[in-house]
Design a protein around this motif. Structure first.
Motif, PDB file in Angstrom:
ATOM      1  N   LEU A 188      12.312  61.859  18.642  1.00 11.33           N
ATOM      2  CA  LEU A 188      13.164  61.161  17.674  1.00 11.33           C
ATOM      3  C   LEU A 188      12.550  59.834  17.244  1.00 11.33           C
ATOM      4  O   LEU A 188      13.059  59.168  16.354  1.00 11.33           O
ATOM      5  N   TRP A 202      19.495  58.020  14.069  1.00 20.40           N
ATOM      6  CA  TRP A 202      18.217  57.841  14.753  1.00 20.40           C
ATOM      7  C   TRP A 202      17.156  57.131  13.909  1.00 20.40           C
ATOM      8  O   TRP A 202      16.114  56.752  14.440  1.00 20.40           O
ATOM      9  N   ARG A 208      16.871  56.036  25.277  1.00 20.48           N
ATOM     10  CA  ARG A 208      17.548  56.800  24.225  1.00 20.48           C
ATOM     11  C   ARG A 208      19.055  56.879  24.483  1.00 20.48           C
ATOM     12  O   ARG A 208      19.848  56.757  23.552  1.00 20.48           O
TER      13      ARG A 208
END
Length: 165
Positions: A51, A79, A103
């Motif tokens: 990501l 994201w 994350r």
């Protein structure tokens, strides 16, 4: 580096094996813990180390395929700031445990900011939005985190072993 399909295949295989392994280790894990670890591992497809790539990744493409373009657009919007801030394939996104925690922390920050805005606008009743040690130390969260960390470790190992020539 392996492509997203290769990472996804390995993650699915690991998520199937994880509950069996956890259950077989004899470490006192309940069947629910084993399933939570497997689910956390499977979550590695959506909350992928990749990501950090700001032109999109297989996580976004998979969401588009499964849930449609509007949901994928929202996921990508969530994201995008992360992808701009974190250099591709850096230790912050890819290193096992550190990348996993970063994350999840990023997702919590997004949730926190959205809850603040929604609460201030009167859209929702201001929820409890702080992390508690009770949540972080709950066994199910720990097992989901362990499964996601396993998926990240597998991703990292595959990136190290299978290199572009």
């Amino acid at each position: 580096m392996p492509d997203g399909k290769t990472h996804a295949f390995a993650t699915v295989a690991a998520s199937i094996a994880t509950p069996l392994i956890v259950n077989g280790l004899g470490i006192g894990a309940t069947p629910v813990h084993s399933i939570a670890a497997g689910a956390g591992c499977l979550l590695g497809i959506l909350i992928s180390p990749d990501l950090d790539v700001n032109h999109g990744c297989d996580s976004i493409r998979e969401i588009r395929r499964r849930f449609g373009k509007p949901v994928a657009t929202i996921w990508r919007s969530i994201w995008y700031p992360y992808a701009v801030m974190v250099p591709p394939r850096s230790w912050v996104s890819h290193f096992p445990l550190a990348g996993t925690a970063f994350r999840l922390g990023y997702l919590y920050l997004v949730y926190f900011l959205l809850a603040l805005v929604a609460g201030a606008a009167g859209i929702i009743h201001m929820p409890e939005i702080h992390l508690t040690s009770q949540l972080l130390l709950s066994s199910n969260f720990t097992w989901v985190f362990a499964g996601l960390a396993l998926a990240d470790t597998l991703h990292f190992a595959m990136d190290q072993v299978i290199r572009d020539h």
